[in-house]
Scaffold this motif. Structure first.
Motif, PDB file in Angstrom:
ATOM      1  N   ILE A 164       0.836  -1.201   0.000  1.00 33.88           N
ATOM      2  CA  ILE A 164       0.000   0.000   0.000  1.00 33.88           C
ATOM      3  C   ILE A 164       0.872   1.252   0.000  1.00 33.88           C
ATOM      4  N   VAL A 186      -2.786   8.269  -0.448  1.00 34.56           N
ATOM      5  CA  VAL A 186      -3.985   8.270   0.392  1.00 34.56           C
ATOM      6  C   VAL A 186      -3.986   9.589   1.143  1.00 34.56           C
ATOM      7  N   ASP A 245      -9.905   7.422   4.274  1.00 38.98           N
ATOM      8  CA  ASP A 245      -9.346   6.546   3.238  1.00 38.98           C
ATOM      9  C   ASP A 245      -8.219   5.693   3.806  1.00 38.98           C
ATOM     10  N   LYS A 271      -7.826   1.585   3.908  1.00 41.54           N
ATOM     11  CA  LYS A 271      -6.636   0.854   3.441  1.00 41.54           C
ATOM     12  C   LYS A 271      -6.075  -0.036   4.544  1.00 41.54           C
ATOM     13  N   SER A 312      -8.053  -3.079   4.992  1.00 43.80           N
ATOM     14  CA  SER A 312      -7.884  -4.035   3.891  1.00 43.80           C
ATOM     15  C   SER A 312      -6.729  -4.993   4.132  1.00 43.80           C
TER      16      SER A 312
END
Length: 512
Positions: free
Chosen positions: A347, A352, A357, A361, A364
């Motif tokens: 990532i 970001v 947001d 992330k 995730s």
RNA sequence: GCGCUUGUAGCUCAGCAGGUAGAGCAAUCCCCUUUUAAGGGAUAGGUCACGCGUUCGAAUCGCGUCAAGCGCACCA
């Protein structure tokens, strides 16, 4: 005279020894005299006479003193231990008068005794003082931990005679460190190394032109770090005071003052937080500040300092910690925080932009960042969860989020970041450094953001330090600053599994 | 704060399908000794962390308290 010292609760060993105090008094002997003319240390003699052959005798006379650690053959042979090592004492009635023989009978394991005599090496090869005189220097009333003889321990004894006496009970080791030190040679080694490490750090910094300073431990307001402070009260001033959580803001005031362009302080800080193998409520920090340099110079300084100390104290830059080998040889890896996270998780948080947001992330990849208040905190959280545990070899993680770095200067090319790095070794934070924030307007804004967080319930957040801002408003030169956790460095260099093993008297719960 | 483990002689430990404590070292006395984990003989030493409970009976079982270690959480 010892009568009032006898209580029913006393152990019999202690009672017996208190009785010996009376016996000594009857002989006119003071069991706690004032001085001894010690003129040699055990290890000096071992070194000086290392070529003396077994069975040979000399007329060279020395006075040694130390603690009686082993007695053999009814006192005829004693292992005397001082801070340098061990030497054997041979006491034979041929060489001692009846009064001295009588005194010898009153000597116990653990007593501090001085012996004067000649050097010989026994047929078995042990360097020995043939005693001509002895002086009791301190009577020990309490028994020492003793040798124990499991098969395993026997092998240890055979391997190294100095480990005959052993104390393993953690609680006793920490609460009564003096017993631990008497009984365990490796513990004495650890604390000698601690002293040497700190001495070498001082020498290194002074050789580089740094000046050692001292700043307050009692602060009218806590600052310089995100941590919960200890609160105390000054009676005459009738004001609450805070034990310092970091010396940072005072050291920077000194940088404003310009007493020296390079300063450092090695001293205690106090944080009212949990205790574990890496945290003690009071711990030793080294902080330094150097004018006209930035955080890049601090990275170089950090690795040169730590690697040099390792070399000087251990003779190598490749250290062993537990089952790991850590190579401190500079230069160390340098990774941006965002880069390190991307490398590990895929990532790219530079793309970001909002807290929400960032949380998505994080989620995730299985990191729950719900409690985070901003982008930087999410980033920090992801870093701690996903990256930090794997950072065994030394690495500087740099360019920390501005959100979580209220005392660091904004990054010269990215205003979401600061010029801050933390050095990780064995997964631990051992250094924290930045290009110091010198802009008083920005500093005020940062403090205000902290104060807001505090108002919203963040107990570790800073508050506005008007006096510090006032200092900055007088002008502070561009400055690189660095803090190093000394206890953790000592843990690494002494292969100690707990911070309590490198703090002589770690914080313990009250017991009675 | 939560979980797991631990707390028996000065030290290191054993005892725990419940019958009221054992070893080695340390200690005391004696013997013998230029030994080195010296050796031999004898003796002494413990509110089994603390409290309450179950039981005819608890170091052993249950609950609680205290302290410690480790892990997690919190925290740099």
């Amino acid at each position: 005279m010892g009568q009032e010292l006898l209580h029913e609760s006393d152990s019999s060993i202690r009672q017996q020894r208190i009785q010996k105090l009376a016996d000594l008094a009857d002989k006119g002997i003071n069991p706690y005299p004032y001085y001894y003319n010690k003129d040699a240390k055990a290890s000096e003699l071992q070194e000086k006479y290392k070529d003396l052959a077994a069975g040979e005798e000399t007329e060279d006379t020395y006075s040694v003193a130390g603690r009686v650690m082993v007695v053999r053959n009814s006192g005829m042979f004693i292992d005397l231990v001082d801070d340098s090592g061990k030497i054997q004492i041979f006491s034979h009635k041929e060489n001692l008068n009846p009064e001295q023989i009588a005194l010898l009978k009153l000597i116990d394991l653990g007593d501090i005794v001085g012996f004067k005599g000649t050097i010989r090496r026994t047929p078995r090869g042990e360097l020995t003082i043939k005693a001509k005189d002895l002086t009791l220097l301190s009577k020990s009333l309490r028994p020492l931990p003793n040798k124990h003889l499991s098969e395993e321990k026997i092998k240890e004894i055979e391997a190294k005679i100095g480990k005959v006496y052993k104390l393993t009970d953690m609680e006793t080791k920490y609460r009564q460190r003096y017993i631990d030190l008497i009984a365990n040679e490796e513990v004495r080694d650890t604390f000698r190394k601690r002293s040497l490490i700190i001495q070498k750090i001082r020498e290194y910094l002074i050789s580089k032109g740094f000046m050692e300073v001292e700043t307050p431990m009692l602060h009218p307001q806590a600052g310089g770090a995100n941590a919960r402070p200890f609160i105390t009260h000054h009676n005459a001033l009738d004001m609450d005071m805070y034990m310092r959580i970091a010396p940072e803001l005072y050291l920077k005031r000194l940088m404003v003052g310009g007493v020296s362009e390079k300063i450092f302080e090695i001293n205690r800080s106090f944080r009212n937080e949990g205790i574990d193998t890496r945290h003690n409520p009071e711990f030793t920090m080294m902080e330094l500040y150097q004018a006209y340099v930035d955080y890049n110079d601090m990275m170089t300084l950090t690795e040169n300092l730590v690697s040099t100390i390792a070399q000087e104290v251990l003779g190598t830059m490749k250290i062993t910690y537990g089952d790991k080998t850590i190579d401190l040889t500079p230069p160390w890896d340098r990774k941006t925080m965002i880069g390190a996270i991307q490398e590990k998780t895929g990532i790219d948080f530079s793309n970001v932009f909002t807290c929400e947001d960032a949380k998505v992330k994080a989620q995730s990849i299985g990191v729950n960042a719900e409690d985070c208040d901003n982008w930087g905190q999410v980033l920090d959280h992801v870093f701690e969860e996903k990256v930090e545990p794997g950072l065994i070899q030394p690495v500087h993680i740099y360019d920390y989020p501005r959100d979580i770095s209220p005392l660091a200067k904004v990054h010269r090319s990215n205003d979401r970041l600061t010029e801050r790095f933390e050095t990780r070794i064995n997964g631990w934070e051992v250094a924290n450094a930045f290009s110091e924030l010198t802009d008083p307007i920005d500093q005020r804004a940062r403090f205000e953001a902290q104060a807001l967080a505090k108002a919203n319930g963040d107990e570790e957040a800073m508050s506005i330090d008007e006096d510090f801002i006032c200092a900055l408003e007088h002008g502070m030169p561009p400055t690189g600053g660095l803090g190093i956790g000394i206890d953790r460095i000592i843990m690494l260099l002494t292969n100690s599994p707990s911070i309590r093993d490198v703090i002589a008297f770690p914080t313990m719960r009250h017991k009675d």
